[in-house]
Write an enzyme that holds these catalytic residues in place. Structure first.
Site, PDB file in Angstrom:
ATOM      1  N   LYS A 173      21.460  22.991 -10.000  1.00 18.18           N
ATOM      2  CA  LYS A 173      20.910  23.174 -11.355  1.00 18.18           C
ATOM      3  C   LYS A 173      21.973  22.741 -12.362  1.00 18.18           C
ATOM      4  O   LYS A 173      23.128  22.543 -11.994  1.00 18.18           O
ATOM      5  CB  LYS A 173      20.501  24.623 -11.591  1.00 18.18           C
ATOM      6  CG  LYS A 173      21.584  25.649 -11.215  1.00 18.18           C
ATOM      7  CD  LYS A 173      21.091  27.064 -11.323  1.00 18.18           C
ATOM      8  CE  LYS A 173      20.224  27.494 -10.147  1.00 18.18           C
ATOM      9  NZ  LYS A 173      18.826  27.684 -10.496  1.00 18.18           N
ATOM     10  N   ARG A 174      21.562  22.601 -13.597  1.00 20.76           N
ATOM     11  CA  ARG A 174      22.488  22.291 -14.675  1.00 20.76           C
ATOM     12  C   ARG A 174      23.698  23.215 -14.606  1.00 20.76           C
ATOM     13  O   ARG A 174      23.566  24.384 -14.243  1.00 20.76           O
ATOM     14  CB  ARG A 174      21.752  22.590 -15.979  1.00 20.76           C
ATOM     15  CG  ARG A 174      21.913  21.608 -17.075  1.00 20.76           C
ATOM     16  CD  ARG A 174      20.762  21.678 -18.063  1.00 20.76           C
ATOM     17  NE  ARG A 174      20.194  22.949 -18.408  1.00 20.76           N
ATOM     18  CZ  ARG A 174      20.615  23.760 -19.367  1.00 20.76           C
ATOM     19  NH1 ARG A 174      21.707  23.477 -20.053  1.00 20.76           N
ATOM     20  NH2 ARG A 174      19.975  24.874 -19.651  1.00 20.76           N
ATOM     21  N   LYS A 177      10.988  25.430  -5.687  1.00 21.49           N
ATOM     22  CA  LYS A 177      11.072  24.287  -4.762  1.00 21.49           C
ATOM     23  C   LYS A 177      11.769  24.705  -3.466  1.00 21.49           C
ATOM     24  O   LYS A 177      11.367  24.324  -2.365  1.00 21.49           O
ATOM     25  CB  LYS A 177      11.862  23.140  -5.403  1.00 21.49           C
ATOM     26  CG  LYS A 177      11.133  22.488  -6.558  1.00 21.49           C
ATOM     27  CD  LYS A 177      12.086  21.672  -7.433  1.00 21.49           C
ATOM     28  CE  LYS A 177      11.468  21.518  -8.815  1.00 21.49           C
ATOM     29  NZ  LYS A 177      12.439  21.104  -9.831  1.00 21.49           N
ATOM     30  N   THR A 230      12.942  26.647 -11.772  1.00 22.63           N
ATOM     31  CA  THR A 230      11.936  25.956 -10.958  1.00 22.63           C
ATOM     32  C   THR A 230      12.543  25.524  -9.626  1.00 22.63           C
ATOM     33  O   THR A 230      11.810  25.354  -8.650  1.00 22.63           O
ATOM     34  CB  THR A 230      11.356  24.727 -11.699  1.00 22.63           C
ATOM     35  OG1 THR A 230      12.437  23.997 -12.290  1.00 22.63           O
ATOM     36  CG2 THR A 230      10.376  25.137 -12.768  1.00 22.63           C
ATOM     37  N   HIS A 288      11.350  27.546 -23.911  1.00 22.36           N
ATOM     38  CA  HIS A 288      11.946  27.484 -22.572  1.00 22.36           C
ATOM     39  C   HIS A 288      13.252  28.237 -22.431  1.00 22.36           C
ATOM     40  O   HIS A 288      13.892  28.154 -21.390  1.00 22.36           O
ATOM     41  CB  HIS A 288      12.204  26.036 -22.159  1.00 22.36           C
ATOM     42  CG  HIS A 288      10.960  25.267 -21.912  1.00 22.36           C
ATOM     43  ND1 HIS A 288      10.373  25.168 -20.671  1.00 22.36           N
ATOM     44  CD2 HIS A 288      10.170  24.574 -22.753  1.00 22.36           C
ATOM     45  CE1 HIS A 288       9.277  24.437 -20.767  1.00 22.36           C
ATOM     46  NE2 HIS A 288       9.126  24.069 -22.021  1.00 22.36           N
ATOM     47  N   LYS A 341      24.163  30.409 -15.745  1.00 25.52           N
ATOM     48  CA  LYS A 341      23.617  30.180 -14.397  1.00 25.52           C
ATOM     49  C   LYS A 341      24.622  30.632 -13.330  1.00 25.52           C
ATOM     50  O   LYS A 341      24.322  30.717 -12.157  1.00 25.52           O
ATOM     51  CB  LYS A 341      23.217  28.715 -14.223  1.00 25.52           C
ATOM     52  CG  LYS A 341      22.085  28.316 -15.181  1.00 25.52           C
ATOM     53  CD  LYS A 341      21.652  26.880 -15.008  1.00 25.52           C
ATOM     54  CE  LYS A 341      20.705  26.393 -16.099  1.00 25.52           C
ATOM     55  NZ  LYS A 341      19.273  26.570 -15.793  1.00 25.52           N
TER      56      LYS A 341
HETATM   57  C1  GFP Z   1      14.907  25.338 -18.827  1.00 22.29           C
HETATM   58  C2  GFP Z   1      15.086  26.814 -18.562  1.00 22.29           C
HETATM   59  C3  GFP Z   1      14.586  27.165 -17.158  1.00 22.29           C
HETATM   60  C4  GFP Z   1      13.118  26.738 -17.045  1.00 22.29           C
HETATM   61  C5  GFP Z   1      12.962  25.278 -17.454  1.00 22.29           C
HETATM   62  C6  GFP Z   1      11.506  24.854 -17.507  1.00 22.29           C
HETATM   63  O1  GFP Z   1      15.521  24.573 -17.828  1.00 22.29           O
HETATM   64  O2  GFP Z   1      14.702  28.527 -16.897  1.00 22.29           O
HETATM   65  O3  GFP Z   1      12.673  26.901 -15.727  1.00 22.29           O
HETATM   66  O4  GFP Z   1      13.510  25.034 -18.741  1.00 22.29           O
HETATM   67  O5  GFP Z   1      10.769  25.771 -18.251  1.00 22.29           O
HETATM   68  F1  GFP Z   1      16.384  27.190 -18.709  1.00 22.29           F
HETATM   69  P1  GFP Z   1      17.015  24.049 -17.618  1.00 22.29           P
HETATM   70  O6  GFP Z   1      17.183  22.957 -18.578  1.00 22.29           O
HETATM   71  O7  GFP Z   1      17.950  25.144 -17.795  1.00 22.29           O
HETATM   72  O8  GFP Z   1      17.043  23.550 -16.232  1.00 22.29           O
END
Ligand code: GFP
Length: 801
Positions: A534-535, A646, A642, A348, A540
């Site tokens: 987002k986080r 959304k 993601t 990921h 980011k």
């Molecule tokens: C991580 C990645 C994202 C990805 C998600 C699900 O998520 O790019 O969309 O995994 O695959 F960084 P975060 O923990 O950063 O939200």
């Protein structure tokens, strides 16, 4: 399911009396919620039992999705929706004088994850059940979820998230399925009379793993799969063993709290224990289930697929090997063939920090038998691959190296499939992060673009939009979201575009009311709602968004007479508790919000709202209200994203770099319907290769940028001291690791274009419609169908192409 209103009200009142021994009028929304949850669980009991029975009876191949995080969100509404009883229940409750929304709000939102990774796992659970596939989840039942975030004087403060305080209406404790997980002690191999070697364990610390199962209800299809979360407890005390308080605490802490940080070294040993704990318990339960119905393990991979979601559950590989070798006397070769055919792995992230490694000493001390097996995997890997690929590449990729157990490499070597989560990300895995392993195992690598649970993000989160869409194209898209494409036919229908604008207004009003009542900030609904949720992480680039706010603020101050399109900047983000820089970003944005929101020269032209405690439920409130979706990571760094999907499905236009799945969104909806800017992944890699990025010269050549960045260290933003300097230094002194300054000018240009375009409602809504219509392809239903076909080789019922 069939349910009559009269039956429901009768059952509900009985449930209240049976559970709480009071009359309905004396119950709180929490009690009403709990009773409703119990009742729905009971209604669904038969279908859950039938599903499990039919999987067993038909010996169906099952998928087990192992993830250290699950962020399912509140389940009440999605269960009602999937069972098809929302209207009956709503009506019944209304006739009893109850407030449905209050009952919904009473449900705790389980924060069993940090961000996209955990939410993806939950979306996939929903979709697996909804397309009629035998897919189960395996994870940890954290006693406390990710912290509850509050702001004190603009600083993030973390409070415990006691989500189980009132019990959990959806789970079933299954003590009879508990198993023991062994840690520490000594292990040696003892020769048996038949010459084989068996491990003997001594002085281990045993932990009882107790599963709690939650039914995952499929959409209108009577399928209910199982999400199994494990809790650590004291083992049964038949020998009256004495446990010291320390031993009790050691066991207790394994599932006490979600490890909230994937970037620092603290608590790493606890994290490793958590990982082995749920990996071992999960594999033990799978094997037990399989062994109850089969005599040989040869066909195990035809009946079981185990998925490793990120590196955290990688120890399922040596754990399955251990069970096959030690408990079922398989040969190494057979065990390895079974294991690799069963396992698959999703990566990921390309961030090095998240590719887990464990110091060998720690690993061996905690998991002596598992370490022996990893050593043997390593030995055989080296022996087999060195003659073909040479010493160097094998040294770089072996499971053991530099004194560490390298989880990602073990995951690749022990699986038959390795996938990234968007095309660009998969390419980067092949070319960069896992390039050596790609050379050795090219056939294992494939892409599976992420997806989202559309029904939650539209039918639950955005009912006004759902109604409007239904009125045009009917309801078939609920089960087959690609049919949203039919909306394209209305792109010139001004009345429809007007209705779309009204729907957005309603959602913006709902969010504005929340912001007013929770934060005391008034925002106007005709402003641009510019959302970044987002986080909090440097890559980011919440900082880029922050600089834009400073720019707009300075602009209005300098030219108060000029017209300015009202703009509301909305943030939701948690920072990992030990991630100092991320916390400084939060503080500065909050300080900026204080400055901007209270400056009479600014009035209601510009507002900044950092909504505390972002999670799935707040997402459901914020996303439908967004005009702009900020997806502004440094190109190459966001694996997929993601929230971009959304927001798109809710009609927001992306302000985005060509990163992760943004690229696919642009391809699907058309570049003219998004705001794209900045370096590409190639540009970024070019800088890395040449090593010639100079943030300072970007800064020196752009006077406006200088003014904006300098605001961080002059006293313009009251209430910040070191935080402003810290961000300033990250940009200039440490040469801006994430290319914020490089992308600044183009980002601003797009922001100006947005302000321009926003004034033309019809054109704006046409773009918004193009996004909604193209978004169906990002439904998780299709993503899991692709996993099912290409990786897991499991059947599913719903036809999805
Ligand atoms: C991580 C990645 C994202 C990805 C998600 C699900 O998520 O790019 O969309 O995994 O695959 F960084 P975060 O923990 O950063 O939200």
């Amino acid at each position: 399911m069939e349910l009559k209103e009269a039956q429901f009200t009768k059952d509900f009142i009985n449930e209240i009396r049976a559970t709480y021994a009071v009359d309905l009028k004396d119950t709180s929304p929490m009690e009403q919620y709990m009773a409703l949850g119990h009742l729905i669980k009971r209604y669904n009991g038969e279908s859950w039992t039938d599903t499990s029975r039919s999987y067993r009876k038909n010996d169906v191949k099952q998928v087990y999705y192992f993830s250290i995080e699950f962020l399912p969100g509140r389940l009440l509404q999605s269960n009602l929706l999937n069972l098809g009883i929302t209207d009956v229940v709503k009506k019944g409750l209304k006739n009893l004088g109850l407030n449905f929304d209050k009952i919904v709000q009473a449900e705790p939102d389980p924060g069993l994850g940090n961000g996209g990774l955990g939410r993806l796992a939950a979306c996939y659970m929903d979709s697996m059940a909804s397309i009629g596939m035998a897919g189960n989840g395996n994870g940890i039942r954290y006693r406390y979820g990710l912290f509850k975030q509050v702001f004190m004087n603009g600083y993030q403060v973390e409070l415990p998230d006691d989500w189980l305080r009132n019990g959990n209406a959806w789970e079933v404790r299954r003590e009879n399925r508990a198993c023991l997980v062994r840690f520490g002690g000594h292990v040696w191999l003892q020769e048996q009379p038949d010459g084989s070697l068996k491990p003997v364990y001594d002085h281990t610390d045993d932990v009882l793993a107790v599963p709690y199962d939650t039914g995952i209800i499929g959409y209108h299809n009577v399928v209910t799969n199982t999400l199994r979360l494990w809790s650590a407890e004291l083992p049964p005390n038949e020998e009256q063993t004495y446990y010291s308080q320390e031993q009790r605490d050691n066991i207790d802490e394994i599932t006490k709290v979600l490890y909230p940080d994937d970037s620092n070294a603290e608590g790493r040993s606890l994290r490793l224990r958590q990982e082995y704990f749920f990996s071992s318990a999960g594999v033990q339960s799978i094997v037990r289930h399989y062994a109850a119905n089969h005599t040989s393990f040869k066909h195990f991979p035809q009946k079981v697929a185990i998925h490793i979601n990120d590196t955290h559950p990688t120890l399922v590989i040596p754990e399955l090997m251990r069970i096959l070798l030690d408990e079922y006397n398989c040969s190494w070769d057979l065990a390895w063939q079974i294991t690799t055919s069963t396992m698959s792995y999703t990566n990921h992230t390309i961030m090095q920090e998240a590719l887990e490694t464990w110091p060998i000493g720690m690993f061996q001390g905690l998991l002596p038998r598992i370490y022996q097996i990893v050593e043997e995997i390593d030995r055989r890997y080296r022996a087999e691959k060195t003659p073909v690929f040479g010493q160097n590449i094998v040294d770089r990729t072996a499971p053991l190296g530099h004194g560490q157990v390298r989880m990602a490499y073990l995951a690749v070597i022990g699986s038959h499939s390795v996938n990234g989560v968007a095309p660009l990300h998969t390419e980067l895995l092949k070319k960069d992060v896992l390039t050596d392993l790609y050379r050795i195992y090219p056939e294992k690598f494939n892409n599976k673009t992420n997806g989202i649970a559309d029904r939650r993000w539209l039918e639950i989160a955005n009912q006004p939009l759902t109604k409007l869409i239904d009125s045009k194209i009917g309801k078939k898209w609920h089960a087959n979201p690609k049919l949203l494409q039919e909306l394209s036919a209305y792109e010139s229908d001004e009345k429809f575009l007007q209705q779309l604008a009204e729907v957005k207004k309603i959602n913006k009003r709902r969010l504005a009311d929340y912001v007013q009542s929770e934060m005391g900030i008034t925002i106007r609904t005709d402003a641009i709602f510019d959302v970044q949720i987002k986080r909090l992480h440097a890559y980011k680039r919440q900082v880029l968004h922050m600089l834009e706010i400073i720019r707009e603020y300075l602009d209005i101050k300098r030219h108060p007479e000029q017209s300015f399109i009202p703009h509301v900047h909305i943030f939701g983000a948690k920072a990992a508790p030990s991630y100092h820089y991320a916390k400084s970003v939060i503080k500065v944005i909050n300080a900026l919000a204080d400055l901007v929101n209270n400056d009479p020269d600014i009035g209601d032209k510009l507002k900044v709202v950092f909504i505390p405690n972002y999670g799935v439920s707040l997402g459901e409130l914020i996303i439908p209200a967004a005009d702009i979706s900020e997806q502004i990571s440094t190109a190459s760094k966001e694996a997929s994203g993601t929230s971009n999907m959304k927001l798109m499905t809710n009609g927001a236009l992306s302000l985005a770099t060509m990163d992760g799945a943004n690229i696919d969104i642009v391809r699907a909806a058309g570049k003219q319907n998004e705001y794209i800017f900045g370096l590409t992944a190639n540009d970024v890699y070019g800088y890395y290769r040449r090593n010639d990025y100079c943030a300072k010269s970007v800064y020196e050549n752009n006077p406006e940028l200088q003014r904006v960045v300098n605001a961080l260290i002059t006293n313009m933003i009251p209430g910040i001291t070191t935080e402003g300097h810290e961000i300033y230094d990250s940009l200039l002194k440490y040469n801006d690791e994430y290319f914020v300054l490089a992308d600044y000018a183009e980002y601003v240009k797009q922001q100006e274009k947005i302000a321009q375009d926003f004034q033309d409602t019809m054109t704006w809504q046409r773009k918004s419609l193009a996004n909604i219509a193209a978004s169906g392809t990002f439904s998780a239903d299709y993503s899991v169908a692709r996993y099912a076909e290409d990786i897991w080789q499991v059947p599913y019922n719903r036809i999805l192409k």
